[in-house]
Enzyme design. Structure first.
Site, PDB file in Angstrom:
ATOM      1  N   VAL A 108       0.581  -1.513  -0.325  1.00 15.59           N
ATOM      2  CA  VAL A 108      -0.116   0.336  -0.154  1.00 15.59           C
ATOM      3  C   VAL A 108       1.365   0.996  -0.061  1.00 15.59           C
ATOM      4  CG1 VAL A 108      -1.632   1.241   1.205  1.00 15.59           C
ATOM      5  CG2 VAL A 108      -1.949  -1.860   1.307  1.00 15.59           C
ATOM      6  N   THR A 125       3.149  -1.792   4.054  1.00 11.30           N
ATOM      7  CA  THR A 125       3.168  -0.487   3.765  1.00 11.30           C
ATOM      8  C   THR A 125       4.379  -0.823   2.625  1.00 11.30           C
ATOM      9  OG1 THR A 125       4.441  -0.192   5.215  1.00 11.30           O
ATOM     10  CG2 THR A 125       2.369  -0.305   6.136  1.00 11.30           C
ATOM     11  N   ASP A 126       4.777   0.891   2.121  1.00 10.96           N
ATOM     12  CA  ASP A 126       5.608   1.243   1.483  1.00 10.96           C
ATOM     13  C   ASP A 126       6.448   1.150   2.637  1.00 10.96           C
ATOM     14  OD1 ASP A 126       7.484   2.193  -0.464  1.00 10.96           O
ATOM     15  OD2 ASP A 126       6.050   2.846  -1.736  1.00 10.96           O
ATOM     16  N   ALA A 127       7.926   2.066   1.935  1.00 10.26           N
ATOM     17  CA  ALA A 127       8.755   2.225   3.067  1.00 10.26           C
ATOM     18  C   ALA A 127       7.891   2.942   4.215  1.00 10.26           C
ATOM     19  CB  ALA A 127       9.600   2.702   2.483  1.00 10.26           C
TER      20      ALA A 127
END
Length: 580
Positions: free
Chosen positions: A239, A286-288
């Site tokens: 995401v 999650t993305d970073a």
């Protein structure tokens, strides 16, 4: 609760029992550790350091900094050896194995694969990525990228997206996944970056992204791609720190503008849309979490537990690991993360591990597998074939091509990113270009750049004066038969949009020569450079700076090979003059 017998887990009773018993055996600290994919920064391969890290944080997943294949193989083996619960070891492989280890194989970008029309290049990227990352211990790919390149100004997904057509993006993503499945490795895939990048020009590394399509247009584009991959059984979805106001308002009528958050923090997008309407049962990561799109919208102390509460199962990376763990612990203690939500996340994390067979222990790949696949001849052939298949003649309105090199002298102008380190000693791609051009019979003179003059001569005002001196136009026309303008700009997370940056102002490398001498422009990376050189009447997208790409571009320029790549309309940047 999570149905682990259903898509995409398909677990049997014995595997489900392992998941449930493993969760029951965990302390709260171990449960919280499972929620993190931690980037290891340990130098070299330090077994005692690895063991200490695992004993302290109990992380569920691992990413690593770039190390050699040998170092990475041993490092990942030791992480699995000392982890009580086997790890998800993730690799980010947009273009092949080169993003895992320096000695891995770059095959092609997604933009290049899409230009080839046939999904074979995307398949080869997936196959190479899985073989090379799998041979050094990875079991989870953060791919394929499923963003749609709808806004030509967006240079974050310009080369990472399979294009502007949702059907093409879906077909190419499926081909990438087929390559992974055919690799022989047990490997999970990840579709990213929900709810979708590519509609605007900003970079979620620097700002909260915004997918501003209306609900119907989103459904017909990004919705089509995600529905298709979910139906196929994609194991995980990454995401993005990207909001989708139309969908938020669909699920929460009356939501105020200031309440709209990126998908990583939006229950309506994750639980309402992704879990609910799209029916996704797999793992959400999650993305970073270092990105500004995540950190600028609320304090990290609140954002981390809020992401889990919103529906994310895993958090990508930590800032200060002890502090981040404390933030999550507080989120549990104050009820932001309920025990039900925590267990649901753990069920999906361990469910994916069981799906990959990690409940039976980790059968680590033998060293000879690494030696067989990393940078092998077959993967290098994929790169060569991709270059020949995909390089694109965007336009040749002056009907300049093909060019007979015999007796022709070229003025080679090579433009690249502004050097950001004192370690800069020149760009070897320029020398490679010269070699390839001379090999087919051209005589080549290289245009100076301000950066290289500063390296060669030291800091001096005379370098600027040299760059300003264009000389006589008539002498230039008499000396040169052709100008070759080569553009090699890359980058992200420093500026929202990457454009051509000439080495200094009013300089000899700027395109004053377009109206004087026949000019061919070639991009070695981004596909949208016509916005900055619209008067270039012959333009080629070569998609890469590897020797195979340069060689194929030169061969096609002189007519020894045919251009077969196809350009999408976005290359013309919504401008009439770029088509002339």
């Amino acid at each position: 609760m999570v149905n682990l017998k259903a898509k995409p887990f398909y677990l049997n009773d014995q595997q489900i029992c392992w998941v449930e018993q493993s969760i029951k055996s965990m302390s709260l600290e171990e449960k919280l550790g499972q929620l993190f994919v931690i980037m290891t920064y340990l130098p070299g391969v330090d077994e005692s350091g690895i063991k200490n890290e695992l004993d302290t944080w109990h992380q569920g997943g691992l990413r690593w900094q770039r190390k050699t294949a040998d170092e990475t193989y041993e490092q990942n083996r030791l992480y699995q050896k000392h982890s009580r619960i086997p790890l998800l070891i993730a690799a980010n492989c947009d273009t092949g194995g080169a993003e895992c280890v320096p000695d891995g194989t770059y095959v092609a970008t997604a933009a290049q694969a899409a230009a080839g029309a046939d999904p074979v290049t995307a398949y080869h990227i997936g196959l190479t990525s899985a073989r090379e990352s799998g041979s050094i211990g990875a079991n989870w790919l953060f791919n394929p990228v499923c963003d749609i390149y709808l806004n030509w100004r967006n240079t974050i997904v310009n080369t990472r997206s399979f294009g502007e057509n949702p059907d093409t993006v879906l077909d190419m993503a499926r081909a990438y996944i087929r390559g992974v499945r055919d690799s022989g490795f047990s490997m999970a895939c990840t579709a990213k970056h929900f709810p979708g990048d590519g509609t605007e020009e900003r970079d979620q590394h620097l700002v909260m992204g915004c997918n501003d399509l209306n609900a119907e247009d989103w459904e017909n584009s990004f919705g089509k791609v995600y529905r298709g991959l979910i139906e196929d059984g994609i194991e995980s979805i990454m995401v993005g720190h990207i909001c989708q106001p139309a969908l938020s308002r669909k699920f929460l009528p009356g939501i105020r503008d200031e309440e709209i958050l990126p998908a990583t923090l939006s229950p309506e997008l994750l639980i309402g849309m992704l879990r609910g309407e799209l029916g996704f049962n797999g793992l959400i990561v999650t993305d970073a979490t270092q990105m500004i799109g995540f950190n600028a919208v609320m304090p990290r102390q609140k954002a981390l537990p809020a992401a889990i509460a919103a529906g994310c199962d895993m958090l990508l990376f930590t800032n200060d690991t002890a502090e981040d763990m404390a933030y999550l612990r507080a989120g549990v203690e104050n009820g932001i993360i309920t025990s039900e939500r925590l267990d649901e996340a753990l069920m999906r994390i361990l469910g994916l591990k069981a799906r990959l067979g990690l409940n039976e222990g980790y059968n680590y790949p033998a060293p000879e597998i690494r030696e067989k696949y990393i940078g092998c001849a077959e993967h290098l052939l994929f790169r060569k074939e991709a270059a020949d298949r995909c390089i694109t003649l965007v336009k040749d309105t002056q009907e300049l091509l093909p060019i007979d090199p015999v007796g022709k002298r070229i003025f080679l102008v090579y433009e690249h990113n502004i050097p950001n380190s004192r370690a800069y000693q020149g760009d070897k791609t320029k020398d490679l270009l010269k070699e390839e051009l001379e090999a087919v019979g051209f005589a080549v003179d290289i245009c100076p750049t301000f950066y290289d003059l500063e390296v060669e001569n030291g800091v001096s005002f005379h370098n600027f004066l040299t760059m300003m001196d264009k000389g006589s136009r008539e002498a230039f026309k008499s000396k040169y038969d052709l100008v070759l303008l080569v553009l090699n700009f890359t980058g992200y997370a420093q500026t929202n949009e990457v454009r051509i940056t000439w080495s200094t102002d009013h300089s000899i490398d700027q395109p004053w020569y377009l109206a004087e001498v026949p000019t061919v422009a070639i991009s070695l990376n981004l596909t949208n450079h016509l916005i900055d050189v619209p008067q270039a009447k012959t333009f080629i997208n070569a998609y890469g700076s590897k020797q195979e790409n340069i060689h194929a571009a030169v061969e096609k320029m002189i007519g020894k090979s045919t251009f077969t790549g196809k350009a999408e309309d976005n290359v013309f940047c919504d401008r009439w003059e770029t088509r002339l």
